[in-house]
Motif scaffolding. Structure first.
Motif, PDB file in Angstrom:
ATOM      1  N   ARG A  44     -21.778  13.237 -22.580  1.00  0.00           N
ATOM      2  CA  ARG A  44     -22.722  14.341 -22.796  1.00  0.00           C
ATOM      3  C   ARG A  44     -22.035  15.683 -23.011  1.00  0.00           C
ATOM      4  N   ASN A  45     -20.725  15.674 -23.144  1.00  0.00           N
ATOM      5  CA  ASN A  45     -19.973  16.909 -23.333  1.00  0.00           C
ATOM      6  C   ASN A  45     -19.214  16.831 -24.655  1.00  0.00           C
ATOM      7  N   ARG A  46     -19.536  17.720 -25.582  1.00  0.00           N
ATOM      8  CA  ARG A  46     -18.917  17.673 -26.913  1.00  0.00           C
ATOM      9  C   ARG A  46     -17.410  17.898 -26.841  1.00  0.00           C
ATOM     10  N   LYS A  47     -16.983  18.765 -25.948  1.00  0.00           N
ATOM     11  CA  LYS A  47     -15.556  19.045 -25.818  1.00  0.00           C
ATOM     12  C   LYS A  47     -14.811  17.779 -25.388  1.00  0.00           C
ATOM     13  N   HIS A  48     -15.392  17.052 -24.419  1.00  0.00           N
ATOM     14  CA  HIS A  48     -14.746  15.835 -23.952  1.00  0.00           C
ATOM     15  C   HIS A  48     -14.739  14.751 -25.032  1.00  0.00           C
ATOM     16  N   LEU A  49     -15.815  14.669 -25.807  1.00  0.00           N
ATOM     17  CA  LEU A  49     -15.861  13.704 -26.901  1.00  0.00           C
ATOM     18  C   LEU A  49     -14.824  14.036 -27.971  1.00  0.00           C
TER      19      LEU A  49
END
Length: 426
Positions: free
Chosen positions: A28-33
């Protein structure tokens, strides 16, 4: 025996809850993806192409060196990650016990399977743990004493694994397999016994919060005044409690040693040792356990395995991606499948890992000259164990996925209900 089983299952449930939280935080986190996508870039070309044939002396398929790789191993690692995630999310108990046996069945050397699993745990923990939410639970002196012991245990476990592999790679595989036979056998048979015993009962048997008061062992250990004394749980118990830092460090040493030998996070031992052995509250234990997993897996995977070449980065990333997907599906399935059936399948999956490693032992013993048996028979036993393992795990995974697909309308209805209620309230 029953108490030990309950302690291990309590630890597995606590670890599974954390794994689900990590998975949600990554997805749910774009940075982590984005970070995950960058980490996956080195895999695109080798995963699509074909592994080159390597000369035997630098790591061909029949060599003792660890560098043999095939695309089948990569796709197999994703499948292993998905299955481990399905078990973790669906059952609420750690599915990591099947990872090392599964990788070894795919042809990965035992020491590489251990190191790779440790690195996969570390990568997922670093990306997915919401540290600022959990570190409030950590008692700093308690954590320091535990991590000092864990560092010693990890160093000893990693050194032992490497020494066994350097002395005889077959002996290394044998020792790792034997450890898993003992652990999975205990968990698997007790899980099956628990399932059969409670099958006709209305009790779910899943709500174990640990002992309300101190166990006799915890009372005895806390009564020993051996400096340095560590004070903890001031917010839980009036005046707090105290225990010697030596006992905490000793527990950390055991956890670190087991994690480095088996390639697991160590949480399955931290929880029962802290709650049942030391008398630490579940609240404080959860925060400390998360911190120790990051440290233990990181130090073990990098300092004890990666720098010596005992990590398959490709397989670690395959497992990471697979587990993120599997745990989401597994967690959703719990809303549409009766819990008693899930527990039964968990027992079967653990016993499949037990059979897999048990059937692999004769082949290792023949290769080392410990027993006299036809090599064709020992190889056949190992092959049968592999087919039984992957067959049962595949059936279990398929059952969860089918249940998830069939339950999509129900899950959508549940998702829509809160939205509709919110709209009415306005």
């Amino acid at each position: 025996m029953r108490g030990i089983y309950e302690a291990l299952m309590s630890a597995s449930r606590a670890h599974a809850k954390w794994e689900l939280e990590m998975s949600n935080n990554i997805i749910r986190n774009r940075k982590h993806l984005f970070i995950l996508a960058i980490m996956m870039l080195p895999l695109i070309i080798p995963a699509i192409g074909h592994a080159a044939d390597l000369p035997g002396f630098i790591g061909g398929k029949n060599a003792f060196g660890p560098s043999h790789y095939s695309p089948t191993m990569f796709y197999g690692s994703m499948f292993v990650g998905i299955c481990a995630g399905l078990i973790t999310g669906c059952i609420g108990a750690g599915g990591g016990f099947i990872i090392t046996p599964a990788l070894m069945s795919l042809g990965v050397k035992g020491i590489l399977a251990v190191g790779t699993d440790q690195f996969h745990i570390f990568a997922k923990a670093i990306m997915g743990t919401v540290i600022h939410k959990k570190l409030g639970n950590v008692n700093v002196p308690l954590a320091i004493a535990f991590l000092v012991g864990s560092g010693v245990g990890v160093t000893a476990g990693g050194s032992l694994n490497r020494a066994l592999f350097n002395a005889n790679p077959v002996l290394s595989d044998f020792v790792i397999s034997a450890v898993y036979v003992f652990m999975l056998g205990f968990l698997g048979f007790y899980s099956m016994y628990d399932f059969i015993k409670t099958r006709g009962s209305a009790k779910s048997g899943d709500a174990h919060g640990g002992p309300v008061g101190l166990t006799p062992l915890a009372q005895k250990l806390q009564s020993v005044n051996l400096a340095p004394m560590i004070k903890f749980d001031e917010d839980v118990t009036p005046g707090g409690r105290k225990i010697s830092g030596w006992f905490v460090a000793f527990c950390g040493m055991i956890v670190g040693f087991a994690a480095a030998i088996m390639g697991v996070g160590g949480g399955f031992l931290t929880f029962p040792m802290f709650v049942y052995g030391l008398g630490v509250s579940s609240f404080t234990t959860v925060g400390t356990d998360i911190l120790q997993i990051i440290f233990t897996a990181g130090y073990s995977s990098i300092a004890q395995y990666a720098i010596y070449g005992y990590i398959f980065y490709t397989l670690a990333m395959g497992m990471l991606v697979g587990s993120l997907l599997g745990i989401q599906i597994g967690a959703a399935t719990t809303k549409v499948v009766p819990g008693i059936y899930i527990r039964g399948f968990y027992a079967v999956a653990i016993l499949a890992g037990f059979v897999n490693r048990l059937f692999a032992l004769p082949e290792k013993m023949v290769q080392m000259g410990y027993i006299s048996m036809s090599s064709s028979i020992s190889t056949l036993l190992a092959t049968i164990g592999t087919w039984i393992f992957f067959g049962l795990v595949f059936i279990f995974a398929g059952w969860i996925i089918i249940a998830f697909i069939r339950g999509i309308p129900t899950l959508r209805a549940e998702t829509a209900s809160p939205t509709a209620s919110k709209g009415v309230s306005h």
